[in-house]
Scaffold this motif. Structure first.
Motif, PDB file in Angstrom:
ATOM      1  N   MET A 134       0.822  -1.011   0.355  1.00 29.04           N
ATOM      2  CA  MET A 134       0.114  -0.113  -0.002  1.00 29.04           C
ATOM      3  C   MET A 134       0.901   1.029  -0.118  1.00 29.04           C
ATOM      4  O   MET A 134       1.756   1.812   0.736  1.00 29.04           O
ATOM      5  CB  MET A 134      -0.809  -0.383   1.319  1.00 29.04           C
ATOM      6  CG  MET A 134      -1.839   0.989   0.765  1.00 29.04           C
ATOM      7  SD  MET A 134      -3.276   0.707   1.925  1.00 29.04           S
ATOM      8  CE  MET A 134      -2.349  -1.045   3.405  1.00 29.04           C
ATOM      9  N   THR A 135       0.321   2.368  -0.836  1.00 28.32           N
ATOM     10  CA  THR A 135       1.289   3.656  -1.082  1.00 28.32           C
ATOM     11  C   THR A 135       1.143   4.301  -0.034  1.00 28.32           C
ATOM     12  O   THR A 135       1.504   5.507  -0.982  1.00 28.32           O
ATOM     13  CB  THR A 135       1.500   3.492  -2.575  1.00 28.32           C
ATOM     14  OG1 THR A 135       0.341   3.958  -2.884  1.00 28.32           O
ATOM     15  CG2 THR A 135       2.336   3.061  -3.302  1.00 28.32           C
ATOM     16  N   ASN A 136      -0.330   4.992   0.067  1.00 26.83           N
ATOM     17  CA  ASN A 136      -0.312   6.316   1.165  1.00 26.83           C
ATOM     18  C   ASN A 136      -0.814   5.778   2.742  1.00 26.83           C
ATOM     19  O   ASN A 136      -1.045   4.555   3.149  1.00 26.83           O
ATOM     20  CB  ASN A 136      -1.536   6.651   0.155  1.00 26.83           C
ATOM     21  CG  ASN A 136      -2.911   6.447  -0.142  1.00 26.83           C
ATOM     22  OD1 ASN A 136      -2.993   5.309   0.519  1.00 26.83           O
ATOM     23  ND2 ASN A 136      -3.270   7.511  -0.444  1.00 26.83           N
ATOM     24  N   GLN A 137      -1.721   7.011   2.920  1.00 22.10           N
ATOM     25  CA  GLN A 137      -1.784   7.505   4.231  1.00 22.10           C
ATOM     26  C   GLN A 137      -2.726   5.946   5.201  1.00 22.10           C
ATOM     27  O   GLN A 137      -2.857   5.725   6.459  1.00 22.10           O
ATOM     28  CB  GLN A 137      -2.253   8.321   4.464  1.00 22.10           C
ATOM     29  CG  GLN A 137      -3.845   8.913   3.975  1.00 22.10           C
ATOM     30  CD  GLN A 137      -3.726   9.440   2.971  1.00 22.10           C
ATOM     31  OE1 GLN A 137      -3.194   8.727   1.939  1.00 22.10           O
ATOM     32  NE2 GLN A 137      -5.156   9.045   2.650  1.00 22.10           N
ATOM     33  N   ALA A 138      -4.180   5.476   4.318  1.00 25.15           N
ATOM     34  CA  ALA A 138      -4.604   4.742   5.116  1.00 25.15           C
ATOM     35  C   ALA A 138      -4.265   2.975   5.482  1.00 25.15           C
ATOM     36  O   ALA A 138      -3.466   2.521   5.052  1.00 25.15           O
ATOM     37  CB  ALA A 138      -6.175   4.299   3.663  1.00 25.15           C
ATOM     38  N   ALA A 139      -4.737   3.339   6.645  1.00 24.72           N
ATOM     39  CA  ALA A 139      -4.342   1.797   7.263  1.00 24.72           C
ATOM     40  C   ALA A 139      -5.397   1.158   7.258  1.00 24.72           C
ATOM     41  O   ALA A 139      -6.691   1.197   7.014  1.00 24.72           O
ATOM     42  CB  ALA A 139      -5.337   2.556   9.622  1.00 24.72           C
ATOM     43  N   GLU A 140      -4.985  -0.180   6.839  1.00 29.71           N
ATOM     44  CA  GLU A 140      -6.077  -1.537   6.503  1.00 29.71           C
ATOM     45  C   GLU A 140      -7.401  -1.723   7.436  1.00 29.71           C
ATOM     46  O   GLU A 140      -7.664  -2.378   6.920  1.00 29.71           O
ATOM     47  CB  GLU A 140      -4.827  -2.677   6.001  1.00 29.71           C
ATOM     48  CG  GLU A 140      -4.173  -2.609   5.563  1.00 29.71           C
ATOM     49  CD  GLU A 140      -3.552  -4.041   4.136  1.00 29.71           C
ATOM     50  OE1 GLU A 140      -4.183  -5.106   4.568  1.00 29.71           O
ATOM     51  OE2 GLU A 140      -2.484  -3.759   4.152  1.00 29.71           O
ATOM     52  N   PHE A 141      -6.653  -1.215   8.215  1.00 29.48           N
ATOM     53  CA  PHE A 141      -7.954  -1.539   9.527  1.00 29.48           C
ATOM     54  C   PHE A 141      -8.356  -1.000  10.390  1.00 29.48           C
ATOM     55  O   PHE A 141      -7.415  -0.033  10.756  1.00 29.48           O
ATOM     56  CB  PHE A 141      -7.656  -3.376  10.241  1.00 29.48           C
ATOM     57  CG  PHE A 141      -6.396  -3.335  10.806  1.00 29.48           C
ATOM     58  CD1 PHE A 141      -6.395  -3.265  11.871  1.00 29.48           C
ATOM     59  CD2 PHE A 141      -5.700  -3.494   9.989  1.00 29.48           C
ATOM     60  CE1 PHE A 141      -5.252  -3.094  12.617  1.00 29.48           C
ATOM     61  CE2 PHE A 141      -4.697  -3.346  11.146  1.00 29.48           C
ATOM     62  CZ  PHE A 141      -4.098  -3.418  12.623  1.00 29.48           C
ATOM     63  N   TRP A 142      -9.434  -1.410  11.321  1.00 26.77           N
ATOM     64  CA  TRP A 142      -9.869   0.089  12.672  1.00 26.77           C
ATOM     65  C   TRP A 142     -10.894  -0.717  13.001  1.00 26.77           C
ATOM     66  O   TRP A 142     -12.044  -0.551  12.703  1.00 26.77           O
ATOM     67  CB  TRP A 142     -10.034   1.330  10.932  1.00 26.77           C
ATOM     68  CG  TRP A 142     -11.143   2.472  11.513  1.00 26.77           C
ATOM     69  CD1 TRP A 142     -10.850   3.198  12.870  1.00 26.77           C
ATOM     70  CD2 TRP A 142     -11.603   3.671  11.337  1.00 26.77           C
ATOM     71  NE1 TRP A 142     -11.446   4.251  12.806  1.00 26.77           N
ATOM     72  CE2 TRP A 142     -12.057   4.529  11.723  1.00 26.77           C
ATOM     73  CE3 TRP A 142     -12.074   3.889   9.712  1.00 26.77           C
ATOM     74  CZ2 TRP A 142     -12.208   6.022  11.353  1.00 26.77           C
ATOM     75  CZ3 TRP A 142     -12.740   4.856   9.572  1.00 26.77           C
ATOM     76  CH2 TRP A 142     -12.460   6.292  10.111  1.00 26.77           C
ATOM     77  N   PRO A 143     -10.402  -1.832  13.873  1.00 32.38           N
ATOM     78  CA  PRO A 143     -11.331  -2.583  14.750  1.00 32.38           C
ATOM     79  C   PRO A 143     -12.926  -1.081  15.747  1.00 32.38           C
ATOM     80  O   PRO A 143     -12.220   0.389  15.283  1.00 32.38           O
ATOM     81  CB  PRO A 143     -10.312  -2.595  16.063  1.00 32.38           C
ATOM     82  CG  PRO A 143      -9.332  -2.452  15.576  1.00 32.38           C
ATOM     83  CD  PRO A 143      -9.414  -1.304  14.094  1.00 32.38           C
ATOM     84  N   ASP A 144     -13.650  -2.008  15.264  1.00 38.48           N
ATOM     85  CA  ASP A 144     -14.979  -1.039  15.682  1.00 38.48           C
ATOM     86  C   ASP A 144     -15.177  -1.114  16.967  1.00 38.48           C
ATOM     87  O   ASP A 144     -16.085  -1.890  18.295  1.00 38.48           O
ATOM     88  CB  ASP A 144     -16.173  -1.972  15.706  1.00 38.48           C
ATOM     89  CG  ASP A 144     -17.501  -0.658  15.650  1.00 38.48           C
ATOM     90  OD1 ASP A 144     -16.981  -0.042  16.191  1.00 38.48           O
ATOM     91  OD2 ASP A 144     -18.115  -1.624  14.997  1.00 38.48           O
ATOM     92  N   LEU A 145     -14.028  -0.473  18.197  1.00 38.65           N
ATOM     93  CA  LEU A 145     -13.992  -0.528  19.538  1.00 38.65           C
ATOM     94  C   LEU A 145     -15.408  -0.348  20.231  1.00 38.65           C
ATOM     95  O   LEU A 145     -15.717  -0.748  21.421  1.00 38.65           O
ATOM     96  CB  LEU A 145     -12.941  -0.093  20.132  1.00 38.65           C
ATOM     97  CG  LEU A 145     -11.016  -0.082  19.606  1.00 38.65           C
ATOM     98  CD1 LEU A 145     -10.976   0.631  19.548  1.00 38.65           C
ATOM     99  CD2 LEU A 145     -11.417  -1.167  20.201  1.00 38.65           C
ATOM    100  N   GLN A 146     -16.554   0.110  19.922  1.00 42.14           N
ATOM    101  CA  GLN A 146     -17.754   0.924  20.694  1.00 42.14           C
ATOM    102  C   GLN A 146     -18.725   0.169  20.119  1.00 42.14           C
ATOM    103  O   GLN A 146     -19.910   0.449  20.415  1.00 42.14           O
ATOM    104  CB  GLN A 146     -18.427   1.794  19.804  1.00 42.14           C
ATOM    105  CG  GLN A 146     -16.940   4.050  20.495  1.00 42.14           C
ATOM    106  CD  GLN A 146     -16.167   3.597  20.152  1.00 42.14           C
ATOM    107  OE1 GLN A 146     -15.444   3.265  18.725  1.00 42.14           O
ATOM    108  NE2 GLN A 146     -14.907   3.683  20.377  1.00 42.14           N
ATOM    109  N   ARG A 147     -18.282  -1.212  19.364  1.00 43.07           N
ATOM    110  CA  ARG A 147     -19.114  -2.268  19.355  1.00 43.07           C
ATOM    111  C   ARG A 147     -20.212  -2.643  20.488  1.00 43.07           C
ATOM    112  O   ARG A 147     -21.112  -2.504  20.858  1.00 43.07           O
ATOM    113  CB  ARG A 147     -18.676  -2.909  18.206  1.00 43.07           C
ATOM    114  CG  ARG A 147     -19.829  -4.121  17.869  1.00 43.07           C
ATOM    115  CD  ARG A 147     -19.526  -5.108  17.022  1.00 43.07           C
ATOM    116  NE  ARG A 147     -19.404  -4.355  15.503  1.00 43.07           N
ATOM    117  CZ  ARG A 147     -19.551  -5.039  14.336  1.00 43.07           C
ATOM    118  NH1 ARG A 147     -19.014  -6.417  14.724  1.00 43.07           N
ATOM    119  NH2 ARG A 147     -18.729  -4.711  13.243  1.00 43.07           N
ATOM    120  N   GLU A 148     -18.684  -3.124  21.474  1.00 41.93           N
ATOM    121  CA  GLU A 148     -20.148  -3.236  22.345  1.00 41.93           C
ATOM    122  C   GLU A 148     -21.097  -2.445  23.004  1.00 41.93           C
ATOM    123  O   GLU A 148     -21.375  -3.324  23.319  1.00 41.93           O
ATOM    124  CB  GLU A 148     -18.902  -3.583  23.706  1.00 41.93           C
ATOM    125  CG  GLU A 148     -19.900  -4.711  24.676  1.00 41.93           C
ATOM    126  CD  GLU A 148     -18.030  -5.403  25.112  1.00 41.93           C
ATOM    127  OE1 GLU A 148     -16.834  -4.905  25.055  1.00 41.93           O
ATOM    128  OE2 GLU A 148     -18.413  -5.284  26.508  1.00 41.93           O
TER     129      GLU A 148
END
Lengths: 236, 236, 236, 236, 236, 236, 236, 236
Positions: free
Chosen positions: H1-15
């Motif tokens: 991947m060549t730029n800024q985006a993180a590949e994952f982004w856990p949904d910590l508020q789901r609970e």
């Protein structure tokens, strides 16, 4: 597993109800599951059938009873100690091609282990009609016919127009592309123009042999019903 | 439509390229569209084929040329004025059942209008094999065989093992349930165990008749290629 | 049709070969085709079956023989003059719901016209298990069981575990959505966990009744083969 | 297997009936089955075709006749000793992409071994139309065209509008997802807007080559029928 | 309905977000539902699109605004009062056959009502390649191309190899049998060998016209993003 | 029918076992069958549900009890005399579009007749997210949520990520082409990325309402099991 | 192969016609085929794309040009030497989950190698709506949006209601069972309730990136057409 | 991947929203992705679920927390440290056969980790009805029933007629041929004749356990809504 339930619960009364002990469907079972189930069944019955059985699974069960046999291409493990005849007539097992033979053998051995006399007629598919017609006379003597075919599955339709016996059609997954892993042969057999043909699942030689055995089963009194029989149960 | 484009644009050179004028596929065309297309084609050709044609659509075109004929169950309207023979041999059209006859007729008339001699053999499905075998001798004389069958579609497989000619298999939508409106017969024919059978779409008698005509077409010089012929084009 | 071929060619020897005369599949046949075929069959046989028969088609045939009966919801026209018993035992026809009754009746009447005694057990689907269990004793007396069910088609699986008789499963198109016009019930029955069940096409009550009759057919000599019988053929 | 039936029964008369000896479908055959069948066929014929043949299966047969050749990507083993020409004209084999070449080669070699002259035109798919148009002149000289394409299978439609010759369309399983292992290309070819195209099974290069050979086959007398020919049978 | 919830809730802000007001999908809506929704939208917008609209549904809405127009075969009702140009270039709408024209018109009118200039090129399917090639020059001037085709759906693949513009492929349900009500054309277009073609649902001319309008939409500042525009909203 | 079996056999104990009397599935039932079944059920219960009920079938039953109501677009006939509350909380019924309302109403009325309080939230599909988000607070108060959506069926996935309640997803047949009469929405909901959503058959509002009622049902003693209740049974 | 035809014939003019050189589809190509095709393309172009490329195939091509890069999970080999910007705006590539990233990367890199600026937004699926809404502002700046999602494929529907830009939806095969290897996501996206979304094949990140590049491509003169550009062709 | 985006982004508020933290779907994730996501979740929660987890993936996560457990055949990795009871009653998990146990265990453990008491009843399929009937009493005590079955999937239909509790049906891929990798069981369960059964995806034990937990979840105040609870979140 964290609580009380047993993972399996063999149906030991099945033989009394429907005439043959529970059969083991091996695919997806762990060695441990398989060994436990087989041990319980072997403790109560003289004959055993285990379908879709890998070489390794056969070896697991072989340690329980060294008379257990194995048909590798049919993937069938079986114990055939009680040989009491239970059929009224002969069951003919017919295959369209040589590649259909493993499924045909699964049907044939199943019927044999269930107490029937079986006659095999292999490689008589419809693209070489004379081979099939040469067997017509012999097939007319059978009480039930199991017809195994892959590709377009035309064999049962041709037999259905030549024979008066019940015909159990078995589609096989032999073929590719438009054959859809045997689903086409299955649907074609169900759409047969010949009347009164019934069909089992793709590659289900076991089911066909069993259905043939249900049909061929001698009754206690002719014209009577179908009570289960305890006859091949072990005397314990 | 709010601007310049014509809605249709008949392919008047098709005959020169591929040997027969454009054929009208009537389903879904408005009366107005149909009349315009038919008028253009009739202006340039002596023969005409219009498939999937309703009674009403036929009547629309009949006002353009009162020699136009109609086969109601085959839903085919056709003008067959130029009767120049264009085939090398006979085309046999075979059907499994009487319910398949409309599709068989679509094939037969298509081939006839394209300049071929056609021989019909109907109701010789595989559930009554003796009927089919009685026709074997006659079928061996055909240059091409069109085999029409619904339900399980087994007929072409049996013919494919008996005959050396090219066989065009036509599945029909005759049947129900597992027949899947003819898709099962289609897939079964494609999976045939008999070698060298080719298949057209469900109920596509027209396509089969056309394919047979392509095969049977006389060449200007034997062994030569397939240049289109202007012969049935109107001399304007 | 422009040349010599007859459109239909009844298989008058079918009864000798497979034990019952040709049956007429009415769907898609023109009144004229139907009348000709029926006339030929009625000239040679005392019994007649015509399946997927519309009210109007029934009336066409009724002019040929006024004893012809009609079961409207089963869409079955039949002549049942020769009532010679031909079965060894009783055939039980079972339905899951009341909506499956037309298909069940098609099976039952087919078997009856072919010379069998039939016992009906309707509306005993698996969502009300006690109703089914109350019939278990009666069903154990049957020589063959035809099990008719739509929706998920679970009935044959439950019966297959309770009964030793041959079971012919008939999926119906009762249901919607995921039922896929009965294809789901069909595939489910073919995947049954109960051994030795065989299956016919969706809504094919006729095929199931015929298959049951093949199974139940008395042989000339017990244990002998399946030669066709001329017994219900008209004496001409 | 526990009784008398042989597992295979080669159709040694096939050549006389339909013009070419039986072809071996290798998939699913054991080495032992294969060796027996091949030995029987090699004893009676100078040419041999074995389709869907693995490298290992080829080696099994190679021990029987060391002139046997193998095309690895087409998975075709063949013996081409009798080179008598049997075709009227040239057969063109066309492929859309390079990935379709194995199937195209299966068609081409099949036709060659059956006595035909074959011309190959590869990698001329519709996304680069100019390549196809450059070949149009050459393709017009062919007696039959075999058109091999995967993905959306558009090539035969375009050829069908350009050429008068018979066109056998061969879908391949090249593609993924919506291509459904070639079923999409198959259905698309069957739905072609170009008239008179016929279709064989997915990846069935063999069937297409065979169908082309049926079409191209020289008759003993022009306009005559299709009697089988014994010409490439071994003189024993 | 027995309590408080309104059955519909028009998305009146849609135009601000995505550039065009909510479009009414008429199929399955009652006259009453339709009238209420249309009234709300007409109160806020100068243009209106209602797809899959029956003649009768059109008449229901016509009572609300007598300038509403109707294209019967495209089943599209529309109000096109605000004619502000919103596109950067021309949108070309191409159809393979005349039977595809209703879907093509649905695309064309949708794009026009959304503020685009549309150029139609109809009946240029791949079986008559010269017609298509004659239009190549004109098509190269288009900013976006919408390609509508039924049967095997080959047209977008050919265009995709000739043109640099974005191509929106629209499969139609024109065809039968193996065409599977347009699903085959859909899957074929998705499997296209030409790169960078995107596809909408079967017969979804509306979706294609809308997608073309999204692509062609002029931005406030070149290179900028896609903020919705209030420009065709009624000034209330 | 020629012998003893009754065609139907209402399951009058169903209420005691599973908490609600048998429900009538009207499709495919004759007027006579329907009247008999309804009469029996009305004799034992104060409430009644009859699904997939035509206007005419409703009128047949109306003669038995003139309080019977009918929801035409939901095709639901119902008697709601016993209004004892049986639920713990509110059931929310949500629809994506107005065209989904008939199925949503089938769910809502089913739940109401079974003794539940229902809150409707219609036309809040995912293409207008703000409408859905405005209802989030209200939906969080529901004990169970029934989410009805056609086309791509995305609504339950979005709700599943916003709400902690059980969610019953109901796909509808709203859509065309790739929607496959609702099968696509069904499969999509089953593949949802939101955890713990369960799904009923296409257009099965009844099943969803019933499932919601099973979930919402008050127990005699909190934490206890699910014994059936006789409470809405008529006192006879 | 026994005669004159080359197996492959690179389309070296493709760049001039449609704006980018031919792309290599590696699956099913032999190392030898691949090396020849790559060598020809590398001789004429500065950039290269090879999709569905295995590690081993990459290494084969790496010997031809050691600047070739490889993205293992996207199975993409690429040469990106000519970095001339060719896009009007930014292309946003969005993924629903982390498992969809390989397909998203295939789209992103394709677009980059074709001269576009790409912005990635990953793991913003609809079950965690707030993550998606936080990106709405950024996404509104994109000229085109590529939305990649597996399972039920709901993401493009939600985006389609929030954004005015063209949206290319890419279904992935992430999921199991009812997901049908991505076919469910594909069909769902095609059935989207949000207007004007277009769809590419399952896992076809390449196609989506290419389609986005077609849309984003700068024209020589604003409002003008789509002539191919020679700009990234090597100067030979 | 060549730029800024993180590949994952856990949904910590789901609970907080839906009552349980995000669950990891392991299939297709790289070791690196998995480790990062698991680390983030473990930092915020005491319990963890990771489905479709390979032995190797389990080992990757085990390095993060050595209390992580693994159920190999269910392919489930889980951390069950917070054992606060969260359910109102017991959840019964029922399986038809021993081969269905892995999926049943996935359901059972999921429910347990989510704070529920689970009771297992395995190997009680419908072909041995007495085994199922012996468990009826026990099953009537459950608050929710999860019914797991492969092949024809008949078990939930039988349970649905015997029990008043909510029933979540889980089809498994146990079977072959007509079972279509579990799709047949899925469709059959959706077509069940027993009312109010809801269904999850094939082999989706996780989804069923989660759905059961949603149903069984204790509310803060009886009759109240479903606000998410922070209770098993780590106190950081």
């Amino acid at each position: 597993m964290t609580n009380q339930a047993a993972e399996f619960w063999p149906d030991l009364q099945r033989e009394e109800r429907i005439g043959f002990a529970e059969v083991i469907y091996c695919e997806g079972k762990s060695d441990e599951q398989l060994a436990k189930i087989a041990a319980q069944l072997l403790a109560h019955h003289d004959n055993l059938l285990a379908t879709r059985c890998s070489q390794r699974q056969y070896e697991v069960m072989l340690t329980l009873n060294n008379k257990l046999k194995y048909h590798a291409s049919a993937r069938l493990a079986y114990l055939h100690e009680d040989k009491t005849p239970r059929g009224r007539g002969k069951i003919a097992v017919v295959s369209a091609g040589t590649t259909d033979v493993p499924v045909a053998e699964e049907a044939a051995i199943t019927a044999e282990v269930m107490g029937n006399q079986v006659e095999r007629h292999y490689d008589i598919g419809v693209a070489g009609l004379h081979r099939l017609l040469q067997r017509q006379e012999a097939l007319m003597q059978a009480e039930v016919v199991v017809a195994v075919a892959g590709m377009e599955g035309a064999l049962p339709s041709v037999l259905g127009g030549l024979l008066a016996a019940p015909i159990i059609a078995v589609p096989t997954s032999v073929g590719y592309g438009a054959n859809l892993q045997g689903i086409t042969a299955l649907l074609a057999m169900l759409s047969s123009c010949a009347p009164g043909i019934s069909v089992v699942n793709v590659d289900n030689g076991f089911g066909a042999g069993y259905a043939a055995a249900r049909i061929n089963r001698k009754r206690g009194h002719e014209g009577g019903g179908h009570e289960g029989t305890r006859r091949d149960t072990k005397a314990h």
